[in-house]
Design an enzyme around this catalytic site. Structure first.
Site, PDB file in Angstrom:
ATOM      1  N   ASP A   1      43.760  64.751  42.138  1.00 30.88           N
ATOM      2  CA  ASP A   1      43.518  63.711  41.790  1.00 30.88           C
ATOM      3  C   ASP A   1      44.667  62.470  42.273  1.00 30.88           C
ATOM      4  O   ASP A   1      45.615  63.023  42.822  1.00 30.88           O
ATOM      5  CB  ASP A   1      43.360  63.478  40.388  1.00 30.88           C
ATOM      6  CG  ASP A   1      44.560  63.572  39.465  1.00 30.88           C
ATOM      7  OD1 ASP A   1      45.613  63.827  40.003  1.00 30.88           O
ATOM      8  OD2 ASP A   1      44.146  64.090  38.356  1.00 30.88           O
TER       9      ASP A   1
ATOM     10  N   ASP B   1      46.540  60.831  40.587  1.00 34.23           N
ATOM     11  CA  ASP B   1      48.041  61.029  39.903  1.00 34.23           C
ATOM     12  C   ASP B   1      48.765  62.260  40.584  1.00 34.23           C
ATOM     13  O   ASP B   1      49.747  62.221  40.881  1.00 34.23           O
ATOM     14  CB  ASP B   1      47.892  61.451  38.327  1.00 34.23           C
ATOM     15  CG  ASP B   1      48.005  60.285  37.515  1.00 34.23           C
ATOM     16  OD1 ASP B   1      48.298  59.257  38.099  1.00 34.23           O
ATOM     17  OD2 ASP B   1      47.668  60.379  36.629  1.00 34.23           O
TER      18      ASP B   1
ATOM     19  N   ASP C   1      47.585  68.419  40.882  1.00 31.21           N
ATOM     20  CA  ASP C   1      46.134  68.313  40.831  1.00 31.21           C
ATOM     21  C   ASP C   1      45.628  67.437  41.949  1.00 31.21           C
ATOM     22  O   ASP C   1      46.109  66.649  42.445  1.00 31.21           O
ATOM     23  CB  ASP C   1      45.797  67.296  39.551  1.00 31.21           C
ATOM     24  CG  ASP C   1      46.073  68.028  38.157  1.00 31.21           C
ATOM     25  OD1 ASP C   1      46.272  69.344  38.342  1.00 31.21           O
ATOM     26  OD2 ASP C   1      46.347  67.210  37.161  1.00 31.21           O
TER      27      ASP C   1
ATOM     28  N   GLU D   1      52.946  69.984  38.610  1.00 33.13           N
ATOM     29  CA  GLU D   1      53.122  69.146  37.974  1.00 33.13           C
ATOM     30  C   GLU D   1      52.558  69.324  36.357  1.00 33.13           C
ATOM     31  O   GLU D   1      51.701  69.943  36.337  1.00 33.13           O
ATOM     32  CB  GLU D   1      52.141  68.128  38.280  1.00 33.13           C
ATOM     33  CG  GLU D   1      51.342  67.213  37.666  1.00 33.13           C
ATOM     34  CD  GLU D   1      50.102  66.396  38.314  1.00 33.13           C
ATOM     35  OE1 GLU D   1      49.753  66.972  39.396  1.00 33.13           O
ATOM     36  OE2 GLU D   1      49.716  65.594  37.744  1.00 33.13           O
TER      37      GLU D   1
END
Ligand code: 0R9
Length: 641
Positions: free
Chosen positions: A506, A508, A504, A431
């Site tokens: 998280d 997102d 990641d 990403e």
């Protein structure tokens, strides 16, 4: 000679050796001793109740998870026979619970055993793998009871322990899985139990199955579907827009082989066809599925030609065309199923192909004749799919040109590996450009390729192949993978045997991973089925304590690690906000290097559940998506696409 109280004769010793063999190699009998194997114990017992229900004697089944992860399964069938078995000299019940494979041989009165899990090994295996197991039978106004301990040893022979009302009959089995066997976990998952019991209730109409979880705050569910697989299709289409109101239903029996099909089209572009044989999900399909699919394609083409909707010179509608937007359940009940395939979930019996074709084509043809409006809707849907397929073919050619790979390489979109051996090659889908940069410095160029994703990738839940192909990030991926897409997909051309999604830790990152998995699931399903897709698991913390460096993935692990340090120790804890923040060395050591990294293999274990989650999460309605992300955060890993 009183056989009932005689214990540990030669036969008994043989029996105990049998159960000991199960304990020595549990994997051979239940596949695995992981969480999945643990649940398998429940399925084995429940299957016996289902058989009794299918024989017509039982309509209520109850599964209770008690505190301490003790399982109780109750049915209101005839009650297991309580007499003595001539061959073993033991009671029938003791025989069933202590002699391997006894169940199959004993089943009586001409009916056949329809259920019986993937392994179909029965009650003795559950007994062998339990710390203790109790069976209680209500029969002829009497209550019989026997208990086994330490992996199947009878504490006492079967005995009468009381009386009951005349009309009360049934069998109750209660057991505790042995933690020495199930070393990973002995904790049952409510959702796993609920999902399978619901599936069994859909597949066996009219049986009421109750699940009760008494471990913490009480949870329960009742499953009873008089409409059977018709209601199953309705549930699967619940969050979709059906194109016709009624679920089409066809059933028939030939040579003792029963075929049932329920189907309904919706306005999506995906096919959700699920097949079962004897209540087992045949993920890999097989002859029942082939027969029905073949008939569907033929009948629709014939009807369309006869009704002059399809002109003489028009290209025939393909299987993919007629299945666009189709939700279908196929259930086959077979006295002697042969399971094949990698995971033994493919029906192999050749005779079933024609029977499934005959049964389905007769019923479906009649439906089209009697319902011309619905027939037109179905043919329009398939024709539109055919036009989109032709448009996609043109777009796809762009991704297939020889120069396409060179282009994405030189444009710097892909940092390819030098190896041409797919079995050792990996591609990291990363990403963002900054993480892409770190990954490029950290990789081993011989075998590790990096593909940074720049834009958000398209949400393909609501897109046909032609539109997906207009998305540049998607085209780049197709080119890099080398497989092509759609009906030209060829797994043997896959250029990397590990496709690793690195996002990641998280929300997102979770979102991007979900988008990628949706894409793979819809358009590259064989790469998921083949076990080529992985999720990287970057750490959340770096802990430096003196000379020791430790990377940990979760807050809990961090706490655990701290607990191992001396009381006044003050380690330096660094929290990574994202992959982009890690330097190449951290990234290599923790996430990319083969020795240290933790990869999670993505499986299609539960395509059906995934399909539902994908629809819920990716459809037009954003509320479930928001809710899911809020509730689950980084737990997306448990999605098990
Ligand atoms: C709670 C879980 N239930 C069971 O394990 C269960 C097994 C079972 C059963 C019969 C009825 N109810 C049952 N519940 C049964 C079967 C037959 C005749 N009478 C009663 C038969 O198959 O002919 N049995 C399953 C196997 C056996 N009984 C048998 F082999 F002992 F006969």
């Amino acid at each position: 000679m009183n056989e009932k109280i005689k214990h540990y004769n030669d036969d008994d010793i043989q029996v105990l050796e049998g159960l000991e063999a199960v304990r020595k190699r549990p994997g051979m009998y239940i596949g695995t001793t992981s969480e999945r194997g643990l649940h398998h114990l429940v399925w084995e017992i429940v299957d016996n109740s289902i058989d009794e229900a299918l024989a017509g004697y039982c309509d209520d089944i109850e599964v209770i998870v008690e505190k301490g992860n003790i399982i109780t399964v109750k049915d209101d069938g005839r009650g297991m026979p309580t007499g003595i078995n001539k061959k073993t000299g033991l009671s029938t019940i003791e025989t069933i619970f202590t002699v391997l494979h006894a169940g199959g041989k004993f089943g009586g009165d001409g009916g056949y055993k329809v259920s019986g899990g993937l392994h179909g090994v029965g009650a003795s295996v559950v007994n062998a793998l339990s710390t203790w197991l109790e069976v209680t039978v209500y029969h002829d106004s009497k209550i019989y009871y026997q208990k086994f301990e330490n992996g199947g040893h009878p504490v006492e022979p079967l005995k009468e322990i009381g009386t009951c009302e005349e009309n009360r009959t049934g069998t109750t089995v209660r057991f505790k899985a042995d933690p020495e066997i199930f070393t990973e976990t002995t904790i049952y998952n409510y959702d796993t139990l609920a999902k399978r019991l619901q599936e069994l209730a859909f597949l066996n109409k009219g049986i009421r199955i109750l699940l009760r979880d008494e471990r913490e705050e009480e949870k329960k569910a009742e499953f009873l579907y008089n409409g059977g697989i018709i209601e199953y299709v309705k549930m699967l289409n619940k969050n979709k827009e059906p194109l016709h109101e009624e679920v089409i239903y066809v059933e028939g029996v030939e040579d003792d082989i029963e075929i049932e099909v329920a189907m309904q089209y919706n306005d999506s572009y995906n096919a959700s066809v699920y097949s079962f044989t004897n209540n087992i999900n045949t993920y890999e399909g097989g002859t029942h599925e082939d027969g029905v699919k073949r008939a569907l394609t033929r009948i629709i083409n014939n009807y369309a030609k006869n009704a002059k909707i399809l002109k003489e010179n028009d290209e025939a509608l393909t299987g993919e065309d007629v299945r666009e937007g189709l939700t279908m359940i196929i259930s086959c009940k077979h006295p002697n199923p042969q399971f094949e395939g990698q995971t033994k979930t493919k029906l192999g019996n050749a005779e079933v192909r024609k029977i499934a074709d005959d049964v389905f084509s007769e019923g479906f043809e009649r439906f089209l004749m009697e319902n011309p409006d619905e027939a037109k809707i179905i043919i329009d849907k398939a024709s539109t799919a055919a036009r989109a397929r032709l448009a996609a073919k043109k777009a796809r050619e762009l991704t297939r040109r020889k120069s396409a790979l060179d282009t994405i390489n030189t444009l710097g979109k892909l940092a390819d590996c030098t190896s041409k051996d797919a079995s050792i090659s990996e591609i990291f889908i990363v990403e963002g450009d900054s993480a892409g940069g770190s990954a490029k410095s950290a990789r081993i160029p011989a075998t590790q390729a990096i593909l940074p994703l720049r834009g958000k990738i398209l949400n393909v839940e609501k897109a046909r192949l032609d539109r997906a192909l207009s998305n540049e990030e998607i085209r780049t991926m197709i080119t890099a993978f080398g497989t092509g897409i759609g009906d030209e997909f060829d797994i043997s051309k896959l250029r990397y045997h590990k496709i690793i999604i690195m996002t990641d830790a998280d929300v997102d990152g979770d979102h991007i991973r979900i988008l990628l998995l949706t894409l793979f699931y819809r358009f590259f399903r064989p790469i998921v089925e083949g076990g080529y897709v992985y999720a990287a698991q970057p750490p959340l913390f770096k802990v430096v304590y003196g000379k020791n460096i430790k990377y940990v993935q979760t807050e809990e692990e961090l706490a655990e690690y701290r607990a191992t340090l001396p009381a006044s120790a003050k380690p330096i804890v660094n929290r990574f906000k994202g992959l982009g923040e890690m330097d190449a060395e951290d990234l290599r050591d923790t996430t990319m290097h083969i020795e240290n990294r933790v990869l999670r293999k993505i499986t299609v274990e539960d395509a059906m559940l995934a399909d539902q989650i994908f629809t819920d999460l990716m459809g037009d309605d954003v509320t479930p998506r928001k809710k899911y992300i809020e509730e689950h955060g980084s737990e997306f890993d448990d999605l098990d696409v």
